[in-house]
Design a protein around this motif. Structure first.
Motif, PDB file in Angstrom:
ATOM      1  N   MET A   1      46.809  37.259  28.924  1.00  0.00           N
ATOM      2  CA  MET A   1      47.207  38.529  29.548  1.00  0.00           C
ATOM      3  C   MET A   1      46.145  39.594  29.278  1.00  0.00           C
ATOM      4  N   ALA A   2      45.871  40.438  30.290  1.00  0.00           N
ATOM      5  CA  ALA A   2      44.840  41.465  30.149  1.00  0.00           C
ATOM      6  C   ALA A   2      45.214  42.454  29.048  1.00  0.00           C
ATOM      7  N   GLU A   3      44.232  42.829  28.233  1.00  0.00           N
ATOM      8  CA  GLU A   3      44.457  43.816  27.182  1.00  0.00           C
ATOM      9  C   GLU A   3      44.741  45.188  27.780  1.00  0.00           C
ATOM     10  N   ARG A   4      43.948  45.562  28.783  1.00  0.00           N
ATOM     11  CA  ARG A   4      44.110  46.864  29.438  1.00  0.00           C
ATOM     12  C   ARG A   4      43.951  46.689  30.940  1.00  0.00           C
ATOM     13  N   VAL A   5      44.832  47.325  31.693  1.00  0.00           N
ATOM     14  CA  VAL A   5      44.742  47.371  33.152  1.00  0.00           C
ATOM     15  C   VAL A   5      44.671  48.843  33.541  1.00  0.00           C
ATOM     16  N   PHE A   6      43.500  49.283  34.011  1.00  0.00           N
ATOM     17  CA  PHE A   6      43.274  50.678  34.378  1.00  0.00           C
ATOM     18  C   PHE A   6      43.430  50.837  35.890  1.00  0.00           C
ATOM     19  N   ALA A   7      44.295  51.746  36.316  1.00  0.00           N
ATOM     20  CA  ALA A   7      44.454  52.032  37.744  1.00  0.00           C
ATOM     21  C   ALA A   7      44.022  53.465  38.005  1.00  0.00           C
ATOM     22  N   PHE A   8      42.953  53.639  38.779  1.00  0.00           N
ATOM     23  CA  PHE A   8      42.443  54.974  39.122  1.00  0.00           C
ATOM     24  C   PHE A   8      43.064  55.426  40.433  1.00  0.00           C
ATOM     25  N   THR A   9      43.620  56.625  40.438  1.00  0.00           N
ATOM     26  CA  THR A   9      44.216  57.147  41.654  1.00  0.00           C
ATOM     27  C   THR A   9      44.088  58.664  41.679  1.00  0.00           C
ATOM     28  N   GLY A  10      44.365  59.251  42.821  1.00  0.00           N
ATOM     29  CA  GLY A  10      44.217  60.696  43.013  1.00  0.00           C
ATOM     30  C   GLY A  10      43.971  60.966  44.482  1.00  0.00           C
ATOM     31  N   LYS A  11      43.917  62.222  44.857  1.00  0.00           N
ATOM     32  CA  LYS A  11      43.704  62.533  46.274  1.00  0.00           C
ATOM     33  C   LYS A  11      42.280  62.133  46.690  1.00  0.00           C
ATOM     34  N   HIS A  86      46.710  29.979  46.593  1.00  0.00           N
ATOM     35  CA  HIS A  86      46.128  30.196  45.274  1.00  0.00           C
ATOM     36  C   HIS A  86      44.613  29.960  45.326  1.00  0.00           C
ATOM     37  N   TYR A  87      44.232  28.909  46.018  1.00  0.00           N
ATOM     38  CA  TYR A  87      42.805  28.600  46.154  1.00  0.00           C
ATOM     39  C   TYR A  87      42.086  29.695  46.941  1.00  0.00           C
ATOM     40  N   GLU A  88      42.682  30.130  48.052  1.00  0.00           N
ATOM     41  CA  GLU A  88      42.029  31.119  48.918  1.00  0.00           C
ATOM     42  C   GLU A  88      41.897  32.470  48.226  1.00  0.00           C
ATOM     43  N   VAL A  89      42.935  32.895  47.498  1.00  0.00           N
ATOM     44  CA  VAL A  89      42.855  34.177  46.789  1.00  0.00           C
ATOM     45  C   VAL A  89      41.801  34.103  45.697  1.00  0.00           C
ATOM     46  N   THR A  90      41.792  33.007  44.950  1.00  0.00           N
ATOM     47  CA  THR A  90      40.776  32.828  43.904  1.00  0.00           C
ATOM     48  C   THR A  90      39.381  32.854  44.515  1.00  0.00           C
ATOM     49  N   ASN A  91      39.267  32.366  45.738  1.00  0.00           N
ATOM     50  CA  ASN A  91      37.981  32.307  46.428  1.00  0.00           C
ATOM     51  C   ASN A  91      37.481  33.689  46.850  1.00  0.00           C
ATOM     52  N   THR A  92      38.364  34.697  46.841  1.00  0.00           N
ATOM     53  CA  THR A  92      37.928  36.058  47.183  1.00  0.00           C
ATOM     54  C   THR A  92      37.251  36.742  45.988  1.00  0.00           C
ATOM     55  N   SER A 125      48.548  38.870  40.242  1.00  0.00           N
ATOM     56  CA  SER A 125      49.001  39.180  38.885  1.00  0.00           C
ATOM     57  C   SER A 125      48.712  38.024  37.936  1.00  0.00           C
ATOM     58  N   GLU A 126      48.920  36.811  38.410  1.00  0.00           N
ATOM     59  CA  GLU A 126      48.630  35.627  37.595  1.00  0.00           C
ATOM     60  C   GLU A 126      47.134  35.513  37.322  1.00  0.00           C
ATOM     61  N   LEU A 127      46.338  35.809  38.339  1.00  0.00           N
ATOM     62  CA  LEU A 127      44.882  35.713  38.207  1.00  0.00           C
ATOM     63  C   LEU A 127      44.352  36.703  37.176  1.00  0.00           C
ATOM     64  N   THR A 128      44.902  37.912  37.168  1.00  0.00           N
ATOM     65  CA  THR A 128      44.422  38.938  36.244  1.00  0.00           C
ATOM     66  C   THR A 128      44.684  38.577  34.785  1.00  0.00           C
TER      67      THR A 128
END
Length: 251
Positions: A1-11, A86-92, A125-128
């Motif tokens: 599981m990721a230690e930190r997940v940062f989401a940047f947002t704003g106008k 799963h394969y196609e998303v991983t391929n992105t 979510s699983e990939l992260t």
């Protein structure tokens, strides 16, 4: 599981994409032993430019592909869909050496398949979970990150310029995110500050301001030229101030 997940947002137009890219850069420089994933959740796909990456395949391309398959006379089995998706998303995911990159692409349109969208979000979510740090550059809001990328982030980074409208947008986003119960902690960054004296007039009550970043001509020049933030001088005001902010929040 990721230690930190940062989401940047704003106008829009406050520099969150540049700060997202520089956060990826600083994390990669300071944590060479960690696995880092940058996710571009903005339909404009600006993070790819800021990181100097060419995008050929997005998660939205995968979504459209599977919607077409569901419309076909002979639908694939659930197991076939799961394995192929799963394969196609991983391929992105693009391996950039010291970090990886994924673009979500355009938002869902009218008549979208909710089951497909939910399934793709589960795969993301699983990939992260195989990364130590995840940095998400989102739209001017938080709902689409929740709907299209993942249910919860550890660090919600609210970015604004030194304007009342920008600060008001942050307060609205924070309220919506709190209602969704999708973040563990929240910080605000006031970016592109032209006059520090005017900051005293800003009403940031209710926001945890992690730091202020002054206007940076070096960054603006790179941005105008469409150059990668990876080329920004390490001594630039933005890089130095953002590094201080990330250190302040324990990243």
């Amino acid at each position: 599981m990721a230690e930190r997940v940062f989401a940047f947002t704003g106008k829009g137009g406050v520099g969150k994409t540049s700060l997202s890219a520089l956060t990826v850069r600083l994390l990669a420089e300071h944590h060479p032993d960690k696995k880092i994933l940058a996710i571009d959740a903005d339909p404009a796909v600006g993070l790819s430019t800021a990181l100097g990456i060419a995008v050929d395949h997005t998660v939205n391309d995968v979504r459209l592909q599977f919607i077409d398959e569901f419309k076909a006379p002979h639908k694939p089995s659930a197991l076939e869909v799961m394995n192929e998706a799963h394969y196609e998303v991983t391929n992105t995911v693009v391996d950039c050496g010291n970090f990886c990159f994924m673009a979500i692409g355009r938002p869902e349109g009218a008549g979208c398949y909710c089951s497909v969208n939910s399934f793709l979000k589960d795969i993301i979510s699983e990939l992260t979970e195989s990364f130590d740090y995840v940095v998400i550059d989102g739209e001017a809001g938080i709902e689409q990150i929740n709907r299209r990328v993942m249910q919860k982030v550890t660090d919600l980074i609210l970015v604004s310029d030194s304007s009342k409208k920008g600060i008001d947008v942050l307060k609205t986003i924070k309220k919506v995110a709190a209602d969704l119960d999708m973040y563990s902690r929240e910080y605000a960054i006031i970016n592109r500050v032209r006059n520090e004296k005017l900051l005293e007039l800003l009403n940031t009550e209710g926001l945890t301001v992690a730091g202020y970043i002054p206007e940076d001509e070096d960054l603006e020049l790179l941005d105008i030229q469409g150059e990668s933030m990876m080329k920004l001088n390490a001594d630039s005001l933005t890089v130095k101030k953002l590094a201080e902010i990330l250190e302040e929040i324990g990243a």
